[in-house]
Design an enzyme around this catalytic site. Structure first.
Site: not given
Ligand code: FAD
Length: 389
Positions: A129, A134, A159, A365, A368
């Site tokens: 990420s 993300g 993250w 991972e 939802s």
């Molecule tokens: C506690 C924690 C541990 C983590 N550990 C790791 C790790 O070890 N390694 C790693 O690489 N990453 C890690 N992550 C990152 C995690 O995988 C991302 O936070 C996650 O994939 C969401 O990406 P984002 O935070 O950039 O949200 P965004 O991509 O910005 O999304 C924001 C919101 O918009 C929604 N959204 C986005 N696109 C769409 C769509 N096409 N249709 C509908 N809704 C959408 C999402 O569902 C979310 O609700 C971790 C995150 C957390 C919180």
């Protein structure tokens, strides 16, 4: 009388579950509240889990790992999560980091790095990420540029679980800006190499015993640190996440179970209006719903794990397991707080901690929404093909 469905386990899985249950009871439960309060990475738990083999149970025997099935691993994660969700998260992260190497690494890479996870208690983190990537990892901004017969990696990973605590990172980076997934390659990077630093540990609402950091990279790696060439790495990351999602489903079940047990005990002793809470239909029915969804979630999780263990593809059913179990856990912790009333809203209260810890299971991972997106695309592909046939 069985209220929550129990999976049938083979001898090996039962053995692992019993080890996890004992450690959870004797060591994890007593420390969990303090770890959360102090936002402290529980090194003593990690050490213990290395000593009993759980930290490396899912790694193949040929590298010294436990060679456990995904079913066994899920039972362990569930037991740990019930006691200390953070510790279950750390164990899950350790194995997730190793999966790309196991799947695509050369014999030499596996011999060097996977073996070190077992014999030297090294740890490995999954660094996919970024701030701008993300949910959409094809948009990675971290660059891998050829330099002196190797690669220069430049960028920031966000993250990253275990960032600053681990020994290695599996880093996914773009080799050709503009090429999206076709340009993404994967590398193994030593955490103590020049030009690798962890920055800005996150101050999280839940899972506060896990560390998540921004990892800043401006480092050179040799060619033999490449795990997957351009075009092959994103698929590798997604394959690892397919397994990780089943593990998060198990973790969600553990958190939900802890909330259910606590709320059921409370509802059975607390009286209002001359009746125990559980005898008020508004509360008793809620607990009945939690129990039902927990049984259904466990069936889905263990059936998915069993399918994986027998060599079947679990990409879609795993997405369903994660989606269903994390959202069922959401409702379970919410009802847990409600059953405790004011006592559930103040610290230190178990359900208050579970309420915060659970939230992460709907985000990492793949959120939802992303699970639904994966499923909706598959449904579209299936029915579109039918239309064209
Ligand atoms: C506690 C924690 C541990 C983590 N550990 C790791 C790790 O070890 N390694 C790693 O690489 N990453 C890690 N992550 C990152 C995690 O995988 C991302 O936070 C996650 O994939 C969401 O990406 P984002 O935070 O950039 O949200 P965004 O991509 O910005 O999304 C924001 C919101 O918009 C929604 N959204 C986005 N696109 C769409 C769509 N096409 N249709 C509908 N809704 C959408 C999402 O569902 C979310 O609700 C971790 C995150 C957390 C919180």
């Amino acid at each position: 009388m069985v209220i929550i469905w129990d999976p049938p386990l083979d001898q090996d899985a039962s053995k692992w579950r019993d080890i996890a249950r004992r450690i959870a009871r004797d060591h994890l439960t007593p420390r969990a509240a303090d770890i959360d309060r102090d936002q402290r990475y529980p090194r003593e738990n990690v050490q213990l889990l290395h000593e009993c083999g759980i930290a490396t149970m899912f790694l193949p025997r040929q590298y010294g790992g436990g060679g456990a099935s995904l079913t066994a691993f899920c039972t362990v994660i569930e037991e740990l999560a019930q006691a200390c969700a953070s510790t279950s998260g750390i164990v899950a992260t350790l194995q997730l980091g190793a999966l790309p190497l196991l799947r695509a690494g050369t014999c030499q890479q596996k011999d060097t790095y996977i073996r070190a996870l077992v014999t030297e208690q090294k740890t490995i983190s999954f660094a996919l990420s970024e701030r701008e990537a993300g949910s959409d990892p094809s948009n990675l901004q971290t660059l891998a540029t050829p330099e002196n017969g190797g690669w220069r990696l430049r960028g920031e990973k966000r993250w990253i679980g275990g960032g600053g605590e681990c020994s290695y990172y599996v880093v996914f980076a773009q080799t050709e800006p503009g090429r999206g997934r076709l340009g993404i390659a994967a590398f193994i990077v030593a955490a103590d190499a020049d030009g690798v630093r962890d920055d800005a540990r996150e101050d999280k609402m839940g899972m506060r015993g896990t560390v998540n950091s921004t990892v800043v990279l401006n480092t050179w790696v040799a060619n033999d640190c490449m795990i997957a060439p351009p075009g092959k790495a994103l698929k590798l990351a997604l394959e690892a996440l397919n397994v990780g999602r089943v593990v998060v489903a198990a973790q969600s079940n553990g958190i939900a179970r802890a909330a259910f047990d606590a709320a059921s005990r409370r509802a059975s002793v607390r009286t209002t209006f001359g009746q125990r809470l559980i005898d008020h239909q508004g509360i008793g029915f809620k607990l009945a719903d939690v129990a039902t969804r927990l049984s259904a979630g466990r069936m889905l999780t263990y059936e998915t794990a069993r399918s994986f263990d027998t060599g079947q593809d679990v990409a879609l059913i795993g997405a369903q397991a994660k989606l269903f179990c994390s959202e069922a856990a959401h409702d379970a912790v919410d009802i847990g707080v409600q059953v405790f009333g004011g006592e559930g809203f103040v610290k230190p209260s178990l359900v208050e901690r579970l309420y915060r810890d659970q939230r992460a299971t709907e985000i990492y991972e793949g959120t939802s929404e992303i699970q639904r997106l994966v499923l909706a695309r598959a449904i579209h592909a299936e029915f579109n093909n039918e239309e064209q046939a």
